[in-house]
Design a protein around this motif. Sequence first.
Motif: not given
Length: 249
Positions: A153-173
Motif C-alpha cells: 500500500c502506498f501513500k504519496i505526498d510530495i508537494e507538487g513533484y507528483e507531476y514530475k514522476v509519472l514514470e515512477q507511478f507507472r512502475a508501481i506493481d
Amino acid sequence: MRAITYFQRTVYFPDKPEKARFFCRLQAGQWEPGTFRNLARFVDGSTTYIDIGGWIGVTPYWAAQTADNVIVVEPDPVCFGILAEMKSANTGEVELVNAALSQDECLVLNSVGGGFGSSETSALIADDTGMSIEAKTITIPELQAMARTDRLCFKIDIEGYEYKVLEQFRAIDRKRTAGVLLAVHPQILAASLSGPAVLRLIRTAAATFRLVRSMRGFRLENPSALLRAIRKSVSRGELRGFDLLFVAR
C-alpha cells in the motif's frame, strides 16, 4: 515524548510547542480523517506500507501498528530527524529512508514556509529564505524491492513533484498493490510555471490529466474528489489541492 491518540491509536511524538495547534486538531480527529479510514482499509498484517513524504510520522507510525512493516521516505532533514527520534518510542517495524522519490540521481529541495521541518518542502517552488538542500533519491522499483511482503500500500505526498514522476507511478506493481493514496497539488505546479494565468491553468489541467492517466491499471475510486476540487477552484478563483485513491482492479 508526547502521546497523541487519534483514530483509536496512540503515537508518540517529540514535544514540539510549534506543533501544539496541529496536535490538537489531530487528536480531535479533524486532520484528514479520510486518509486514516483508507489506511485502516488497506494496511493489515500482510502489508508493507510505503509512505513517500512521511513528514513528522503522523501516518507511518499510526499505520505501523497494524502493518507487517513500514518504509518511510522523507528528504526534509528536520522532518527526518523527528522520524528517527520517534522510532524507539513507537511500535511496529519502520525503516526510514532519507531520500526523495525521483528518477534523477539527486534532487534540489527548497524550504517553503520559513524553513525546513514543515509539510511543504518542495522541489518546484521556494520561499524567500533561499534555503535548499540536495537530496538523495530513490525509485519505486527500489522501494518495492525493499518490501517484505507481497501486498503493498502506498501513500504519496510530495508537494507538487507528483507531476514530475509519472514514470515512477507507472512502475508501481499493479498486482501487488492494494491501494495508492495520492495527494495532488495543482496549485504548486501552477505557481512553478511561467506565463499568463490562463495559460498556466491550461497547462496545469493537462498535466493533471496525464497524472491520472499514469495510474492506468488501477481504478480511481473517488473521481468526485477531482470534481469537488474543480468546483472549489472555480468558485474561489484559486487552484485547490485534493487527494485521489487508486485501488486494485
